[in-house]
Design a protein around this motif. Structure first.
Motif, mmCIF file in Angstrom:
data_model
loop_
_atom_site.group_PDB
_atom_site.id
_atom_site.type_symbol
_atom_site.label_atom_id
_atom_site.label_comp_id
_atom_site.label_asym_id
_atom_site.label_seq_id
_atom_site.Cartn_x
_atom_site.Cartn_y
_atom_site.Cartn_z
ATOM 1 N N ILE A 124 62.850 33.817 96.596
ATOM 2 C CA ILE A 124 62.348 35.275 96.462
ATOM 3 C C ILE A 124 61.074 35.150 95.504
ATOM 4 O O ILE A 124 60.018 35.344 95.765
ATOM 5 N N GLY A 125 61.257 34.533 94.277
ATOM 6 C CA GLY A 125 60.361 34.496 93.204
ATOM 7 C C GLY A 125 59.115 33.552 93.447
ATOM 8 O O GLY A 125 57.957 34.245 92.888
ATOM 9 N N THR A 126 59.190 32.610 94.307
ATOM 10 C CA THR A 126 57.860 31.835 94.316
ATOM 11 C C THR A 126 56.905 32.477 95.063
ATOM 12 O O THR A 126 55.725 32.581 94.734
ATOM 13 N N PRO A 127 57.105 33.013 96.388
ATOM 14 C CA PRO A 127 56.045 33.717 97.079
ATOM 15 C C PRO A 127 55.389 34.970 96.515
ATOM 16 O O PRO A 127 54.415 35.465 96.558
ATOM 17 N N LEU A 128 56.809 35.670 95.796
ATOM 18 C CA LEU A 128 56.150 36.911 94.903
ATOM 19 C C LEU A 128 55.277 36.586 93.829
ATOM 20 O O LEU A 128 54.184 37.141 93.764
ATOM 21 N N GLY A 129 55.491 35.302 93.243
ATOM 22 C CA GLY A 129 54.690 34.827 92.189
ATOM 23 C C GLY A 129 53.198 34.651 92.599
ATOM 24 O O GLY A 129 52.097 34.856 92.042
ATOM 25 N N LEU A 130 53.061 33.869 93.698
ATOM 26 C CA LEU A 130 51.726 33.530 94.401
ATOM 27 C C LEU A 130 51.180 34.745 94.658
ATOM 28 O O LEU A 130 49.937 34.861 94.790
ATOM 29 N N LEU A 131 51.784 35.655 95.463
ATOM 30 C CA LEU A 131 51.113 37.116 95.899
ATOM 31 C C LEU A 131 50.592 37.802 94.798
ATOM 32 O O LEU A 131 49.391 38.440 94.721
ATOM 33 N N VAL A 132 51.325 37.809 93.679
ATOM 34 C CA VAL A 132 50.933 38.512 92.502
ATOM 35 C C VAL A 132 49.580 37.775 91.643
ATOM 36 O O VAL A 132 48.623 38.236 91.137
ATOM 37 N N ALA A 133 49.703 36.507 91.736
ATOM 38 C CA ALA A 133 48.749 35.569 91.104
ATOM 39 C C ALA A 133 47.340 35.706 92.048
ATOM 40 O O ALA A 133 46.147 35.602 91.453
ATOM 41 N N ARG A 134 47.278 35.893 93.297
ATOM 42 C CA ARG A 134 46.079 35.763 94.154
ATOM 43 C C ARG A 134 45.684 37.076 94.519
ATOM 44 O O ARG A 134 44.300 37.028 95.149
ATOM 45 N N VAL A 135 46.311 38.040 94.737
ATOM 46 C CA VAL A 135 45.885 39.313 95.285
ATOM 47 C C VAL A 135 45.744 40.282 94.069
ATOM 48 O O VAL A 135 46.748 40.675 93.494
ATOM 49 N N ILE A 193 77.523 40.275 91.745
ATOM 50 C CA ILE A 193 77.180 39.107 90.931
ATOM 51 C C ILE A 193 75.911 38.684 91.286
ATOM 52 O O ILE A 193 74.975 38.529 90.341
ATOM 53 N N TYR A 194 75.912 38.132 92.546
ATOM 54 C CA TYR A 194 74.334 37.916 93.100
ATOM 55 C C TYR A 194 73.305 38.817 92.988
ATOM 56 O O TYR A 194 72.077 38.353 92.463
ATOM 57 N N ALA A 195 73.436 40.129 92.795
ATOM 58 C CA ALA A 195 72.286 40.888 92.884
ATOM 59 C C ALA A 195 71.828 40.887 91.425
ATOM 60 O O ALA A 195 70.713 41.117 90.810
ATOM 61 N N VAL A 196 72.732 40.735 90.323
ATOM 62 C CA VAL A 196 72.607 40.779 88.894
ATOM 63 C C VAL A 196 71.826 39.567 88.678
ATOM 64 O O VAL A 196 70.784 39.481 87.909
ATOM 65 N N VAL A 197 71.953 38.564 89.174
ATOM 66 C CA VAL A 197 71.405 37.153 89.086
ATOM 67 C C VAL A 197 70.074 37.156 89.531
ATOM 68 O O VAL A 197 69.061 36.782 88.631
ATOM 69 N N LEU A 198 69.969 37.776 90.703
ATOM 70 C CA LEU A 198 68.652 37.992 91.085
ATOM 71 C C LEU A 198 67.653 38.844 90.387
ATOM 72 O O LEU A 198 66.499 38.254 90.111
ATOM 73 N N LEU A 199 68.216 39.876 89.937
ATOM 74 C CA LEU A 199 67.195 40.898 89.189
ATOM 75 C C LEU A 199 66.930 40.192 87.881
ATOM 76 O O LEU A 199 65.926 40.562 87.165
ATOM 77 N N GLY A 200 67.859 39.143 87.380
ATOM 78 C CA GLY A 200 67.566 38.752 86.015
ATOM 79 C C GLY A 200 66.598 37.373 86.159
ATOM 80 O O GLY A 200 65.672 37.123 85.446
ATOM 81 N N ALA A 201 66.573 36.717 87.418
ATOM 82 C CA ALA A 201 65.974 35.329 87.465
ATOM 83 C C ALA A 201 64.488 35.582 88.098
ATOM 84 O O ALA A 201 63.731 34.883 88.085
ATOM 85 N N VAL A 202 64.459 36.486 89.223
ATOM 86 C CA VAL A 202 63.467 36.260 89.933
ATOM 87 C C VAL A 202 61.912 36.954 89.137
ATOM 88 O O VAL A 202 60.902 36.193 89.215
ATOM 89 N N PRO A 203 62.317 37.892 88.306
ATOM 90 C CA PRO A 203 60.777 38.033 87.630
ATOM 91 C C PRO A 203 60.429 37.018 86.672
ATOM 92 O O PRO A 203 58.996 36.597 86.611
ATOM 93 N N SER A 204 61.395 36.143 86.153
ATOM 94 C CA SER A 204 61.086 34.800 85.292
ATOM 95 C C SER A 204 60.287 33.949 86.129
ATOM 96 O O SER A 204 59.142 33.362 85.606
ATOM 97 N N ILE A 205 60.689 33.723 87.242
ATOM 98 C CA ILE A 205 60.017 32.525 88.109
ATOM 99 C C ILE A 205 58.903 33.028 88.462
ATOM 100 O O ILE A 205 57.893 32.170 88.564
ATOM 101 N N ALA A 206 58.997 34.071 88.873
ATOM 102 C CA ALA A 206 57.357 34.791 89.252
ATOM 103 C C ALA A 206 56.435 34.884 88.273
ATOM 104 O O ALA A 206 55.231 34.504 88.467
#
Length: 330
Positions: free
Chosen positions: A144-155, A192-205
């Motif tokens: 999830i975080g990789t395409p989100l980061g590319l989108l934020v970086a280029r658009v 548990i997975y929802a909390v992990v996603l909300l914690g890790a996705v912003p950092s990766i992006a």
């Protein structure tokens, strides 16, 4: 007649008592033309070859085998000394009863608690439960975080709209999401997975955005010139150039996912969820078993540091070394 021949062969005579001064090349000799000033500036082929060899030598990374004693001194001795100092301070605090023994057990008591769990055959189960959850949650965050980061970086519009939100989510403590996730999903693994996603996705992006922002514009123009646009440009130009920042974001993402997982396991406890390290820590708290509490904290620390050192640190060193940003013997 003889004097005429002599003057012709020696040239005009100088002042009396001085040697004859030659004004030109002797008869029968070959005149060699010196290189022009422009030729000297441009360099001869031999000089250019030497210059190219020198530049190649500068670019070539010399790989020298580091002695084992030097590796042990640089890599092993410092952490061993640090651990020994911590254990010594801990033992001294136990000996002088800085806290009562039931609140501050000795290192030997904590080791016995770990030994008991190992002999029960449950220790590896606790570790595997948490590691498998962490790995699966981190993989989903990466997707999830990789395409989100590319989108934020280029658009530009997306960056203006989502960029501040990502930074805010990254600074938000992961434990704050646990009550909301329990209400949304109940006491299930989805919480548990929802909390992990909300914690890790912003950092990766955000890590990928930072890596893209550090790419020299010349690289992107060169990629467009050779036709690397769209997905090909992302794959062959953008991601490779942004790799150092991206890997830093992955390391931070793993740290956030591991912390988020422990927070979720501490609060969301249920027999249906199994027992990970977080649940083990909470059980020890309920039983007031301080030795087991410290043992669980120690296991959480070891797993988090071990994965970072065994997986992310070698990848980061390889990437930095390939770009000449790290010495080859490190």
């Amino acid at each position: 007649m003889a004097s005429t021949d002599n003057s012709a062969s020696t040239g005009p005579a100088g002042p009396a008592g001085s040697e004859p001064r030659a004004t030109g090349p002797a008869a029968g000799t070959t005149v060699t033309k010196e290189p022009a000033a422009t030729d000297a500036a441009e360099g001869t082929p031999d000089q250019l070859a030497g210059l190219e060899a020198g530049l190649d030598a500068l670019d070539t990374q010399t790989r020298t085998r580091v002695p084992l004693a030097r590796v042990l001194l640089d890599k092993v001795v410092p952490p061993v000394v640090a651990v020994a100092l911590v254990l010594t301070a801990w033992q001294l605090a136990y000996h002088f009863e800085v806290k009562p023994h039931y609140q501050l057990p000795s290192p030997a008591d904590v080791a016995r608690a770990l030994q008991d769990k190992w002999l029960d055959g449950t220790l590896l189960g606790y570790v595997w439960e948490s590691v498998s959850r962490g790995a699966l949650g981190f993989a989903a965050s990466l997707i999830i975080g990789t395409p989100l980061g590319l989108l934020v970086a280029r658009v530009r519009f997306v960056r203006a709209a989502i960029g501040p939100i990502l930074s805010g989510l990254q600074s938000l403590p992961s434990v704050a999401w646990v009550p909301a996730a329990i209400i949304w999903f109940g006491l299930t693994n989805s919480t548990i997975y929802a909390v992990v996603l909300l914690g890790a996705v912003p950092s990766i992006a955000n890590g990928l955005v930072a890596g893209v922002d550090q790419i020299p514009p010349l690289y992107l123009r060169a990629g467009r010139t050779i036709g690397a646009t769209g997905f090909a440009g992302i794959r062959h130009v953008l991601l490779p150039a942004a790799l150092p920042g991206y890997i830093a974001g992955l390391k931070q993402g793993w740290a956030f996912s591991w912390r988020s997982l422990m927070a979720a396991e501490l609060i969301a406890t249920s027999p249906e969820l199994g027992t990970g390290l977080g649940q083990l820590l909470d059980q020890a708290r309920v039983d007031s078993d301080m030795s087991l509490v410290l043992a669980a904290i120690l296991l959480i620390l070891i797993v988090g540091i071990g994965i970072e050192l065994l997986i992310f640190a070698p990848i980061e060193r390889r990437v930095l070394r390939s770009r000449g940003l790290l010495a080859s013997n490190r």
